[in-house]
Design a protein around this motif. Structure first.
Motif, PDB file in Angstrom:
ATOM      1  N   GLY A 296      -7.186  11.497  -5.703  1.00  0.00           N
ATOM      2  CA  GLY A 296      -7.136  10.815  -4.406  1.00  0.00           C
ATOM      3  C   GLY A 296      -5.815  10.980  -3.685  1.00  0.00           C
ATOM      4  N   SER A 297      -4.719  11.038  -4.472  1.00  0.00           N
ATOM      5  CA  SER A 297      -3.405  11.146  -3.835  1.00  0.00           C
ATOM      6  C   SER A 297      -3.228  12.489  -3.138  1.00  0.00           C
ATOM      7  CB  SER A 297      -2.296  10.959  -4.871  1.00  0.00           C
ATOM      8  OG  SER A 297      -2.343  11.977  -5.852  1.00  0.00           O
ATOM      9  N   LYS A 298      -4.023  13.492  -3.539  1.00  0.00           N
ATOM     10  CA  LYS A 298      -3.896  14.816  -2.933  1.00  0.00           C
ATOM     11  C   LYS A 298      -4.446  14.839  -1.509  1.00  0.00           C
ATOM     12  CE  LYS A 298      -2.179  16.271  -6.756  1.00  0.00           C
ATOM     13  NZ  LYS A 298      -0.722  16.371  -6.867  1.00  0.00           N
ATOM     14  N   ILE A 299      -5.332  13.912  -1.206  1.00  0.00           N
ATOM     15  CA  ILE A 299      -5.862  13.855   0.153  1.00  0.00           C
ATOM     16  C   ILE A 299      -5.306  12.658   0.922  1.00  0.00           C
ATOM     17  CG2 ILE A 299      -7.983  15.062  -0.445  1.00  0.00           C
ATOM     18  CD1 ILE A 299      -9.397  12.344  -0.445  1.00  0.00           C
ATOM     19  N   GLY A 300      -4.406  11.926   0.268  1.00  0.00           N
ATOM     20  CA  GLY A 300      -3.787  10.783   0.922  1.00  0.00           C
ATOM     21  C   GLY A 300      -2.291  10.968   1.010  1.00  0.00           C
ATOM     22  N   LEU A 301      -1.550   9.978   0.530  1.00  0.00           N
ATOM     23  CA  LEU A 301      -0.094  10.047   0.501  1.00  0.00           C
ATOM     24  C   LEU A 301       0.364  10.147  -0.942  1.00  0.00           C
ATOM     25  CD1 LEU A 301       0.889   7.319   3.131  1.00  0.00           C
ATOM     26  CD2 LEU A 301       0.815   9.786   3.454  1.00  0.00           C
ATOM     27  N   GLN A 302       1.216  11.116  -1.227  1.00  0.00           N
ATOM     28  CA  GLN A 302       1.687  11.318  -2.589  1.00  0.00           C
ATOM     29  C   GLN A 302       2.853  10.381  -2.876  1.00  0.00           C
ATOM     30  OE1 GLN A 302       2.731  15.358  -3.483  1.00  0.00           O
ATOM     31  NE2 GLN A 302       3.336  14.913  -5.588  1.00  0.00           N
ATOM     32  N   ALA A 303       2.710   9.578  -3.929  1.00  0.00           N
ATOM     33  CA  ALA A 303       3.783   8.668  -4.324  1.00  0.00           C
ATOM     34  C   ALA A 303       4.863   9.434  -5.077  1.00  0.00           C
ATOM     35  CB  ALA A 303       3.234   7.553  -5.200  1.00  0.00           C
ATOM     36  N   SER A 304       6.068   8.887  -5.077  1.00  0.00           N
ATOM     37  CA  SER A 304       7.176   9.438  -5.851  1.00  0.00           C
ATOM     38  C   SER A 304       7.439   8.537  -7.043  1.00  0.00           C
ATOM     39  CB  SER A 304       8.442   9.523  -4.999  1.00  0.00           C
ATOM     40  OG  SER A 304       8.261  10.367  -3.895  1.00  0.00           O
ATOM     41  N   ALA A 305       7.603   9.142  -8.214  1.00  0.00           N
ATOM     42  CA  ALA A 305       8.012   8.386  -9.395  1.00  0.00           C
ATOM     43  C   ALA A 305       9.526   8.490  -9.533  1.00  0.00           C
ATOM     44  CB  ALA A 305       7.330   8.927 -10.647  1.00  0.00           C
TER      45      ALA A 305
ATOM     46  N   PHE B  85      -3.797   4.414   3.692  1.00  0.00           N
ATOM     47  CA  PHE B  85      -4.086   3.560   2.545  1.00  0.00           C
ATOM     48  C   PHE B  85      -5.567   3.203   2.426  1.00  0.00           C
ATOM     49  CE2 PHE B  85       0.495   1.751   2.457  1.00  0.00           C
ATOM     50  CZ  PHE B  85       0.893   2.827   1.682  1.00  0.00           C
ATOM     51  N   GLY B  86      -6.317   3.364   3.485  1.00  0.00           N
ATOM     52  CA  GLY B  86      -7.721   2.939   3.462  1.00  0.00           C
ATOM     53  C   GLY B  86      -8.718   4.077   3.384  1.00  0.00           C
ATOM     54  N   ILE B  87      -8.308   5.228   2.821  1.00  0.00           N
ATOM     55  CA  ILE B  87      -9.175   6.403   2.827  1.00  0.00           C
ATOM     56  C   ILE B  87     -10.525   6.138   2.153  1.00  0.00           C
ATOM     57  CG2 ILE B  87      -9.463   8.711   1.813  1.00  0.00           C
ATOM     58  CD1 ILE B  87      -6.543   9.239   2.421  1.00  0.00           C
ATOM     59  N   ASP B  88     -10.503   5.494   0.983  1.00  0.00           N
ATOM     60  CA  ASP B  88     -11.769   5.272   0.258  1.00  0.00           C
ATOM     61  C   ASP B  88     -12.322   3.867   0.474  1.00  0.00           C
ATOM     62  OD1 ASP B  88     -10.112   3.672  -1.292  1.00  0.00           O
ATOM     63  OD2 ASP B  88     -11.115   4.218  -3.167  1.00  0.00           O
ATOM     64  N   GLY B  89     -11.768   3.163   1.426  1.00  0.00           N
ATOM     65  CA  GLY B  89     -12.241   1.811   1.707  1.00  0.00           C
ATOM     66  C   GLY B  89     -11.872   0.804   0.634  1.00  0.00           C
ATOM     67  N   GLY B  90     -10.957   1.203  -0.265  1.00  0.00           N
ATOM     68  CA  GLY B  90     -10.535   0.301  -1.334  1.00  0.00           C
ATOM     69  C   GLY B  90     -11.561   0.147  -2.446  1.00  0.00           C
TER      70      GLY B  90
ATOM     71  N   ARG C 286      -7.826 -11.024   2.702  1.00  0.00           N
ATOM     72  CA  ARG C 286      -7.231  -9.815   3.292  1.00  0.00           C
ATOM     73  C   ARG C 286      -7.807  -8.517   2.739  1.00  0.00           C
ATOM     74  NH1 ARG C 286      -3.382 -13.802   3.339  1.00  0.00           N
ATOM     75  NH2 ARG C 286      -2.057 -13.909   5.188  1.00  0.00           N
ATOM     76  N   LEU C 287      -8.391  -8.559   1.560  1.00  0.00           N
ATOM     77  CA  LEU C 287      -8.926  -7.346   0.933  1.00  0.00           C
ATOM     78  C   LEU C 287     -10.429  -7.467   0.736  1.00  0.00           C
ATOM     79  CD1 LEU C 287      -6.456  -6.204  -1.882  1.00  0.00           C
ATOM     80  CD2 LEU C 287      -6.818  -5.201   0.358  1.00  0.00           C
ATOM     81  N   ARG C 288     -11.135  -6.416   1.107  1.00  0.00           N
ATOM     82  CA  ARG C 288     -12.586  -6.359   0.877  1.00  0.00           C
ATOM     83  C   ARG C 288     -13.005  -4.898   0.862  1.00  0.00           C
ATOM     84  NH1 ARG C 288     -11.506  -8.514   5.710  1.00  0.00           N
ATOM     85  NH2 ARG C 288     -11.934 -10.595   4.888  1.00  0.00           N
ATOM     86  N   ARG C 289     -14.162  -4.654   0.292  1.00  0.00           N
ATOM     87  CA  ARG C 289     -14.676  -3.285   0.276  1.00  0.00           C
ATOM     88  C   ARG C 289     -14.916  -2.802   1.712  1.00  0.00           C
ATOM     89  NH1 ARG C 289     -16.599  -1.132  -4.496  1.00  0.00           N
ATOM     90  NH2 ARG C 289     -16.657  -2.558  -6.293  1.00  0.00           N
ATOM     91  N   GLY C 290     -14.600  -1.535   1.937  1.00  0.00           N
ATOM     92  CA  GLY C 290     -14.806  -0.978   3.268  1.00  0.00           C
ATOM     93  C   GLY C 290     -15.523   0.360   3.204  1.00  0.00           C
ATOM     94  N   LYS C 291     -15.657   1.000   4.348  1.00  0.00           N
ATOM     95  CA  LYS C 291     -16.309   2.304   4.419  1.00  0.00           C
ATOM     96  C   LYS C 291     -15.273   3.406   4.162  1.00  0.00           C
ATOM     97  CE  LYS C 291     -19.819   0.872   7.791  1.00  0.00           C
ATOM     98  NZ  LYS C 291     -20.394   1.126   9.143  1.00  0.00           N
ATOM     99  N   LYS C 292     -15.734   4.487   3.546  1.00  0.00           N
ATOM    100  CA  LYS C 292     -14.869   5.632   3.326  1.00  0.00           C
ATOM    101  C   LYS C 292     -14.554   6.299   4.658  1.00  0.00           C
ATOM    102  CE  LYS C 292     -16.731   6.528  -1.286  1.00  0.00           C
ATOM    103  NZ  LYS C 292     -17.444   7.497  -2.161  1.00  0.00           N
ATOM    104  N   MET C 293     -13.352   6.845   4.749  1.00  0.00           N
ATOM    105  CA  MET C 293     -12.928   7.497   5.979  1.00  0.00           C
ATOM    106  C   MET C 293     -13.698   8.816   6.164  1.00  0.00           C
ATOM    107  SD  MET C 293      -9.058   8.596   7.124  1.00  0.00           S
ATOM    108  CE  MET C 293      -8.474   6.880   7.050  1.00  0.00           C
ATOM    109  N   PRO C 294     -14.304   9.039   7.330  1.00  0.00           N
ATOM    110  CA  PRO C 294     -15.010  10.309   7.574  1.00  0.00           C
ATOM    111  C   PRO C 294     -14.049  11.494   7.493  1.00  0.00           C
ATOM    112  CG  PRO C 294     -15.567   8.667   9.239  1.00  0.00           C
ATOM    113  CD  PRO C 294     -14.428   8.107   8.456  1.00  0.00           C
ATOM    114  N   LEU C 295     -14.565  12.642   7.078  1.00  0.00           N
ATOM    115  CA  LEU C 295     -13.736  13.836   6.894  1.00  0.00           C
ATOM    116  C   LEU C 295     -12.995  14.203   8.176  1.00  0.00           C
ATOM    117  CD1 LEU C 295     -12.778  16.219   5.208  1.00  0.00           C
ATOM    118  CD2 LEU C 295     -14.871  17.442   5.862  1.00  0.00           C
TER     119      LEU C 295
END
Length: 239
Positions: free
Chosen positions: A58-67, A165-170, A191-200
């Motif tokens: 998922g991080s490859k299509i979103g934002l890559q975190a740094s360790a 942050f909301g790509i997969d709707g959580g 504040r948090l609930r299931r959502g719709k996946k972001m369209p391509l």
């Protein structure tokens, strides 16, 4: 996020921790617990195999975190980063950044530090601005070059980050929570609930916006007055 790691190192329950950071999750726990934290460039510290609450890949299509390290001293952070570089982590993590540890010569002669005092969204509170000024004065007192950086595009970063942050709707996070029976806190429940996946198509446009913003932000790594490369940037950790 990495708050537990920061608290554990802060009470000396651990000598060293590894946090992960996109928008401050190493830096903010370090600040709040009076310890040191370093957010390196993404891929400098191996991230492969970590559980971060996102679906694998998922991080490859979103934002890559740094360790990066959270520790009780700057020496410990340096030891950790050197050990990781010497271990040639890029041979195990396909996303790892290639490059060993290089010792620098005279810091005063080679290092140029940029300072960004505000992000254009939230004005830092007086104590935060005061500490930042003290750091700048200390560095200059050591003979280190510090340049003021104006980053007008900075104020666009937060809103774009939130959209990623909301790509997969959580949904993957909720799947994990339901498997373990872990409840949401009272603050998170409304504040948090299931959502719709972001369209391509929307995701592709978000990445186009990200590339444009990253290209604009690259300018902050060069001092416009001298053309000199900026090695690191300091800025307020939180308002």
């Amino acid at each position: 996020s990495s708050g537990g790691e920061g608290a554990l190192v802060g009470i000396r329950g651990s000598v060293l921790g590894v946090g992960t950071d996109i928008g401050g999750s190493i830096r903010i726990p370090a600040m709040c617990n009076g310890v040191y934290g370093v957010k390196p460039s993404a891929g400098r510290v191996p991230y492969v195999g970590q559980e971060n609450g996102a679906r694998e890949g998922g991080s490859k299509i979103g934002l890559q975190a740094s360790a990066g390290p959270i520790a009780a001293s700057l020496r410990d952070c340096e030891l950790f980063l050197k050990a990781v570089a010497d271990a040639r982590s890029w041979e195990r993590d396909p996303a790892g950044v290639y490059g060993g540890w290089e010792e620098m010569g005279s810091v005063q002669e080679r290092v140029c530090i940029g300072v960004i005092r505000r992000d254009g969204v939230v004005e830092p509170l007086p104590p935060v601005a005061k500490v930042l000024e003290e750091v700048v004065a200390m560095l200059r007192g050591k003979g280190i070059e510090v340049v003021e950086i104006d980053a007008p595009a900075f104020n666009q970063c937060q809103s774009l980050t939130n959209k990623f942050f909301g790509i997969d709707g959580g949904n993957h996070m909720f799947d994990l929570l339901e498997k373990t029976g872990e409840p949401l806190t009272n603050w998170l429940k409304p504040r948090l609930r299931r959502g719709k996946k972001m369209p391509l198509e929307v995701l592709v446009e978000r990445h186009a916006q990200k590339i444009r913003l990253e290209t604009e932000m690259l300018k902050i790594w060069t001092d416009p007055k001298t053309g000199r490369r900026v090695d690191a940037i300091i800025c307020p950790v939180a308002p």
